[in-house]
Design a protein around this motif. Structure first.
Motif, PDB file in Angstrom:
ATOM      1  N   GLN A   1       1.288  12.932  -7.016  1.00 16.92           N
ATOM      2  CA  GLN A   1       0.117  12.687  -7.821  1.00 16.92           C
ATOM      3  C   GLN A   1       0.487  12.900  -9.170  1.00 16.92           C
ATOM      4  O   GLN A   1      -0.768  12.525  -9.967  1.00 16.92           O
TER       5      GLN A   1
ATOM      6  N   CYS B   1      -0.867  -0.701  -6.603  1.00 16.37           N
ATOM      7  CA  CYS B   1      -1.502  -0.143  -6.166  1.00 16.37           C
ATOM      8  C   CYS B   1      -2.341   0.555  -7.229  1.00 16.37           C
ATOM      9  O   CYS B   1      -1.647   2.430  -7.294  1.00 16.37           O
TER      10      CYS B   1
ATOM     11  N   GLY C   1       0.624   5.606  -1.195  1.00 17.65           N
ATOM     12  CA  GLY C   1      -0.192   7.159  -1.156  1.00 17.65           C
ATOM     13  C   GLY C   1       1.025   8.112  -1.982  1.00 17.65           C
ATOM     14  O   GLY C   1       1.756   7.947  -1.934  1.00 17.65           O
TER      15      GLY C   1
ATOM     16  N   MET D   1      -4.237   8.402  -1.109  1.00 21.15           N
ATOM     17  CA  MET D   1      -3.938   7.703   0.479  1.00 21.15           C
ATOM     18  C   MET D   1      -2.627   8.881   0.928  1.00 21.15           C
ATOM     19  O   MET D   1      -1.854   8.820   0.340  1.00 21.15           O
ATOM     20  N   GLY D   2      -2.859   8.590   1.866  1.00 21.92           N
ATOM     21  CA  GLY D   2      -2.169   8.996   2.914  1.00 21.92           C
ATOM     22  C   GLY D   2      -1.226   7.857   3.959  1.00 21.92           C
ATOM     23  O   GLY D   2      -1.781   7.353   3.402  1.00 21.92           O
TER      24      GLY D   2
ATOM     25  N   LYS E   1      -7.377   4.353  -7.231  1.00 24.71           N
ATOM     26  CA  LYS E   1      -7.642   4.524  -5.386  1.00 24.71           C
ATOM     27  C   LYS E   1      -6.503   5.238  -4.353  1.00 24.71           C
ATOM     28  O   LYS E   1      -6.317   5.245  -3.869  1.00 24.71           O
ATOM     29  N   CYS E   2      -5.385   4.841  -4.694  1.00 23.59           N
ATOM     30  CA  CYS E   2      -3.893   5.183  -4.219  1.00 23.59           C
ATOM     31  C   CYS E   2      -3.166   6.739  -4.213  1.00 23.59           C
ATOM     32  O   CYS E   2      -2.613   7.176  -3.192  1.00 23.59           O
TER      33      CYS E   2
ATOM     34  N   ASP F   1      -3.550   5.797   5.632  1.00 24.28           N
ATOM     35  CA  ASP F   1      -4.788   5.380   5.082  1.00 24.28           C
ATOM     36  C   ASP F   1      -4.316   4.365   4.633  1.00 24.28           C
ATOM     37  O   ASP F   1      -4.536   2.789   4.203  1.00 24.28           O
ATOM     38  N   THR F   2      -2.878   3.714   4.618  1.00 27.82           N
ATOM     39  CA  THR F   2      -1.937   3.204   4.189  1.00 27.82           C
ATOM     40  C   THR F   2      -1.414   1.777   4.936  1.00 27.82           C
ATOM     41  O   THR F   2      -1.900   1.061   4.748  1.00 27.82           O
TER      42      THR F   2
ATOM     43  N   ALA G   1       0.695  -0.719   0.026  1.00 29.24           N
ATOM     44  CA  ALA G   1      -0.160  -0.200   0.016  1.00 29.24           C
ATOM     45  C   ALA G   1       0.777   0.930   0.556  1.00 29.24           C
ATOM     46  O   ALA G   1       1.487   1.127   0.723  1.00 29.24           O
TER      47      ALA G   1
ATOM     48  N   TYR H   1       1.528  10.827   0.629  1.00 29.27           N
ATOM     49  CA  TYR H   1       2.485  10.049   1.853  1.00 29.27           C
ATOM     50  C   TYR H   1       3.848  10.441   1.945  1.00 29.27           C
ATOM     51  O   TYR H   1       4.290   9.931   1.585  1.00 29.27           O
TER      52      TYR H   1
END
Length: 432
Positions: free
Chosen positions: A404, A251, A200, A259-260, A255-256, A263-264, A198, A203
């Motif tokens: 991102q 991942c 993010g 994520m922070g 969806k990922c 979340d992971t 996982a 992250y």
């Protein structure tokens, strides 16, 4: 979780000399007073389960009040989420400000620029226990060569993995970043209902080790003057290594990307991922999840087989406000709250890792789950630039936006890193 009696005795013995000597200091407090009695106000952070922390703190305060007649201490536990507003307001209103505060170690430079923290360089240097503070923790209280607090605890991240999944597929914990990526993609191929690892897009502190392990840096400079290095060739290699983990083969970006860190860890704890980068502070959450009894932790591997990737050394510090009218008492209380004995008790109560290398080795011997994190710390950690600009860079989501943009396909690594570097340099320039 309690410390074994032997460890408790060692820690108690170590703290005896913590406040034995009070060095002469330059009086740089803005109040111009150094009262030796009265009430001291303390602000500490409110934890999710705060009672164990309160018990440790109450023990420290009892010893302080016994040592100093005609003094008392009041403690307020403030929400971490509103700390910036509360603490900066206190800097501007000395009449209602606390004497001693807990603060995040990435906030040091900003608070120093705001003129809120007391320079305790001489007291820290004369404090016998300070010699055992690890180098990165010491760096987190240092700005332009001066010390503005005492490290309270440190947090680092390592690699959590599902032992049941690894055993079923005949896998071993990865020894390099290339192996990490290959292992994640093999798991996803054989178990498409799982993320291999996982990750993010938001992250930041999980991504930084990939940049550092590849020889990159966030910025270069010192003395409060920094320039972004996020678009260097080495940093771009690290960005590529991290963003390559986003996709349907591990991942999925859809969806990922958003994520922070929480979340992971949640994805791992709930059984939706075979691996995740989580902190020592994530242990309780994982233990409370679906994977309890079926996971282990190893240091996050670096580029070379058998190496450990540099981790971000997070954590909190204890500092004294410049506006205090009780300088000597406040500094003594700071040292007691951040002492070896108190940090050992805080580990026992909350699982927070001590900032003293000797205490950390002892608790690792008592609690096996700590060892991968201690090994990570021993291998060398990194910190963010000691600039007031970091708060702006962090809150503006400069690095998450960069990641991102890459994983969404909007920009390639070079363009995204170049844009991020410009934003960072603008922030550094504005900070002066």
């Amino acid at each position: 979780m309690k410390l074994a009696p032997r460890l408790a005795l060692l820690l108690a013995a170590a703290v005896v000399t913590a406040t034995a000597c009070a060095p002469q200091t330059s009086d740089d407090s803005s109040s111009g007073k150094d009262e030796k009695s009265g009430t001291l106000r303390v602000w500490l952070f409110q934890e999710v389960n705060n009672k164990p922390k309160e018990k440790v703190v109450d023990g420290v305060l009892a010893g302080f009040e016994k040592a100093h007649e005609d003094t008392e201490v009041t403690v307020e536990y403030i929400p971490v989420e509103t700390r910036a507003q509360r603490i900066k307001a206190a800097f501007n209103d000395p009449a209602s400000a606390p004497d001693v505060i807990e603060y995040g170690n990435t906030d040091t430079a900003g608070y120093v620029k705001d003129g809120g923290l007391l320079d305790v360089t001489e007291e820290f240097a004369a404090w016998d226990e300070a010699k055992d503070t690890d180098a990165t923790a010491r760096q987190s209280v240092t700005v332009d060569g001066k010390v503005y607090g005492a490290p309270y605890f440190v947090g680092v991240r390592a690699l959590y993995y599902r032992t049941d999944v690894f055993d079923e597929l005949g896998l071993k914990p990865p020894k390099s970043m290339d192996e990490l990526a290959a292992t994640a993609k093999r798991i996803r191929a054989e178990k498409p209902d799982l993320y291999g690892i996982a990750v993010g897009g938001a992250y930041t502190y999980g991504a930084m080790p990939f940049i550092w392990a590849n020889g990159g840096e966030l910025a270069t400079g010192k003395g409060g003057s920094y320039a972004s290095a996020i678009d260097s060739a080495a940093a771009r290699e690290g960005i590529e290594a991290y963003t390559s983990l986003f996709g349907d083969d591990n991942c999925p970006a859809a969806k990922c990307a958003g994520m922070g860190g929480n979340d992971t860890v949640t994805a791992f704890a709930s059984g939706k991922a075979a691996m995740a980068i989580g902190g020592d502070f994530s242990h309780q959450a994982v233990e409370a999840g679906e994977v309890k009894g079926a996971y282990a932790v190893v240091p996050l591997p670096g580029v070379e087989p058998g190496s450990i990737a540099p981790a971000f050394a997070g954590g909190n510090n204890i500092g004294v406000l410049r506006s205090t009218s009780h300088r000597t008492l406040a500094v003594d209380l700071m040292k007691r709250l951040a002492s070896k004995e108190a940090q050992g008790d805080l580990f026992g109560a909350m699982g927070f890792l001590p900032t003293f290398t000797d205490v950390r080795q002892r608790v690792a011997a008592e609690e096996p789950f700590v060892k991968p994190f201690v090994d990570t710390l021993a291998a060398g950690t990194k910190f963010v630039p000691a600039s007031a600009a970091w708060a702006t860079i962090d809150s503006s989501q400069v690095l998450p936006t960069m990641f991102q943009e890459v994983v969404s396909g909007k920009k390639d690594v070079g363009a995204a890193a170049g844009d991020a570097a410009k934003k960072m340099d603008d922030a550094f320039g504005s900070a002066g």
